[in-house]
Design a protein around this motif. Structure first.
Motif, mmCIF file in Angstrom:
data_model
loop_
_atom_site.group_PDB
_atom_site.id
_atom_site.type_symbol
_atom_site.label_atom_id
_atom_site.label_comp_id
_atom_site.label_asym_id
_atom_site.label_seq_id
_atom_site.Cartn_x
_atom_site.Cartn_y
_atom_site.Cartn_z
ATOM 1 N N ARG A 37 0.824 -1.215 0.000
ATOM 2 C CA ARG A 37 0.000 0.000 0.000
ATOM 3 C C ARG A 37 0.857 1.263 0.000
ATOM 4 N NH1 ARG A 37 -4.517 -0.523 4.566
ATOM 5 N NH2 ARG A 37 -2.909 -1.563 5.815
ATOM 6 N N SER A 38 1.968 1.196 -0.731
ATOM 7 C CA SER A 38 2.885 2.347 -0.766
ATOM 8 C C SER A 38 2.216 3.584 -1.368
ATOM 9 C CB SER A 38 4.145 1.989 -1.552
ATOM 10 O OG SER A 38 3.813 1.584 -2.876
ATOM 11 N N TRP A 39 1.298 3.373 -2.315
ATOM 12 C CA TRP A 39 0.584 4.503 -2.914
ATOM 13 C C TRP A 39 -0.223 5.258 -1.875
ATOM 14 C CZ3 TRP A 39 -4.720 4.466 -2.465
ATOM 15 C CH2 TRP A 39 -5.286 3.227 -2.089
ATOM 16 N N LEU A 40 -0.835 4.507 -0.940
ATOM 17 C CA LEU A 40 -1.633 5.137 0.101
ATOM 18 C C LEU A 40 -0.740 5.840 1.116
ATOM 19 C CD1 LEU A 40 -4.409 5.634 1.325
ATOM 20 C CD2 LEU A 40 -4.215 3.432 2.498
ATOM 21 N N VAL B 28 -8.256 19.443 9.378
ATOM 22 C CA VAL B 28 -7.504 18.281 9.863
ATOM 23 C C VAL B 28 -8.459 17.192 10.335
ATOM 24 C CG1 VAL B 28 -5.858 17.477 11.598
ATOM 25 C CG2 VAL B 28 -5.483 19.653 10.459
ATOM 26 N N SER B 29 -9.553 17.578 10.958
ATOM 27 C CA SER B 29 -10.530 16.591 11.423
ATOM 28 C C SER B 29 -11.107 15.801 10.251
ATOM 29 C CB SER B 29 -11.648 17.296 12.195
ATOM 30 O OG SER B 29 -12.581 16.356 12.680
ATOM 31 N N VAL B 30 -11.467 16.494 9.178
ATOM 32 C CA VAL B 30 -11.979 15.823 7.980
ATOM 33 C C VAL B 30 -10.895 14.941 7.368
ATOM 34 C CG1 VAL B 30 -12.864 16.178 5.649
ATOM 35 C CG2 VAL B 30 -13.661 17.627 7.516
ATOM 36 N N MET B 31 -9.649 15.430 7.356
ATOM 37 C CA MET B 31 -8.539 14.647 6.810
ATOM 38 C C MET B 31 -8.361 13.339 7.571
ATOM 39 S SD MET B 31 -4.470 15.555 6.848
ATOM 40 C CE MET B 31 -4.403 15.119 8.602
ATOM 41 N N VAL B 32 -8.450 13.406 8.902
ATOM 42 C CA VAL B 32 -8.295 12.207 9.727
ATOM 43 C C VAL B 32 -9.369 11.181 9.391
ATOM 44 C CG1 VAL B 32 -8.416 11.323 12.086
ATOM 45 C CG2 VAL B 32 -7.099 13.392 11.602
ATOM 46 N N ALA C 235 -9.998 5.367 4.109
ATOM 47 C CA ALA C 235 -9.156 4.829 3.036
ATOM 48 C C ALA C 235 -8.284 3.685 3.541
ATOM 49 C CB ALA C 235 -8.282 5.935 2.454
ATOM 50 N N VAL C 236 -7.700 3.849 4.716
ATOM 51 C CA VAL C 236 -6.823 2.810 5.275
ATOM 52 C C VAL C 236 -7.624 1.567 5.646
ATOM 53 C CG1 VAL C 236 -5.317 2.247 7.214
ATOM 54 C CG2 VAL C 236 -5.087 4.446 6.089
ATOM 55 N N GLY C 237 -8.789 1.760 6.254
ATOM 56 C CA GLY C 237 -9.600 0.616 6.662
ATOM 57 C C GLY C 237 -10.089 -0.205 5.487
ATOM 58 N N GLY D 155 -2.008 -0.221 9.413
ATOM 59 C CA GLY D 155 -2.921 0.851 9.020
ATOM 60 C C GLY D 155 -2.874 2.012 10.010
ATOM 61 N N PHE D 156 -2.796 1.695 11.294
ATOM 62 C CA PHE D 156 -2.702 2.745 12.308
ATOM 63 C C PHE D 156 -1.399 3.515 12.170
ATOM 64 C CE2 PHE D 156 -1.433 4.040 16.660
ATOM 65 C CZ PHE D 156 -2.423 4.982 16.882
#
Length: 209
Positions: free
Chosen positions: A18-21, A73-77, A83-85, A119-120
């Protein structure tokens, strides 16, 4: 027979897969944290030097930005968590990938935990680095105080809890569905269910009680 593959080796392979992510997360954190912070501080300090703003007001604005006042930042998180999940457990929707991963001599519990922890870390590492850069930018302009550091530390903990909550929801939505679109919709349903119930409950109390 299970393999003695190193836990960190499995995590390293997941980062490669998942290097792209990982690259997108680093880019998003860098642009939406230190870059925006630099622009904001530059504007505020110019206003202070020109007499249009008091230094105390600039300190308050900086502390608010380092705290929960930065909605971007909240929306980004939340977006990173989704995306990660979904990307971490999307292989459950593919027969070919399922056969491949299940053929590996790795306990299922370890494989799940590797995916979860990697992912974390994909989120927490760039987020922490960019938060420190924001503090460094503030320190170079005389804006960092003990109160700011305290607010920043509390906000980091809050953002991590926000991420873990959205991350777990995304994983649950991905596991319980069978396609990417339904995974996204399922995650949205799980995310909005409790807030919608609370809104309906409050509305009913106002109408009938």
């Amino acid at each position: 027979m299970t393999s003695k593959i190193s836990f960190f080796k499995l995590m390293k392979e997941d980062f490669k897969r998942r290097s792209w992510l990982v690259a997108l997360i680093w880019l998003a954190c860098f642009l939406l944290q230190p870059v925006l912070m630099l622009l904001r501080i530059d504007g505020m300090m110019n206003s202070v030097r020109n007499g249009y703003m008091e230094m105390s007001y600039a300190l308050d604005e900086y502390r608010l930005y380092m705290g929960t006042g930065n909605a971007t930042v909240s929306v980004m998180v939340l977006m990173i968590a989704l995306a990660v999940g979904i990307s971490g457990y999307y292989h459950l929707h593919s027969k070919v990938k399922m056969d491949f991963y299940h053929s590996l001599p790795i306990p299922r519990r370890r494989f799940f935990f590797v995916q979860y922890l990697s992912g974390f870390l994909m989120f927490v590492l760039p987020y922490m680095v960019c938060t420190l850069l924001c503090l460094l930018l503030g320190a170079t302009n005389g804006l960092v105080t003990r109160a700011v550091v305290t607010v920043a530390a509390k906000t980091v903990i809050l953002r991590m809890l926000e991420f873990l909550s959205a991350y777990g929801t995304a994983i649950l939505g991905t596991i319980l569905t069978g396609k990417l679109l339904t995974a996204i919709l399922g995650t949205a349903v799980f995310s909005l269910y409790i807030p919608m119930v609370m809104m309906v409950w409050e509305g009913l109390k106002q109408l009938f009680f």
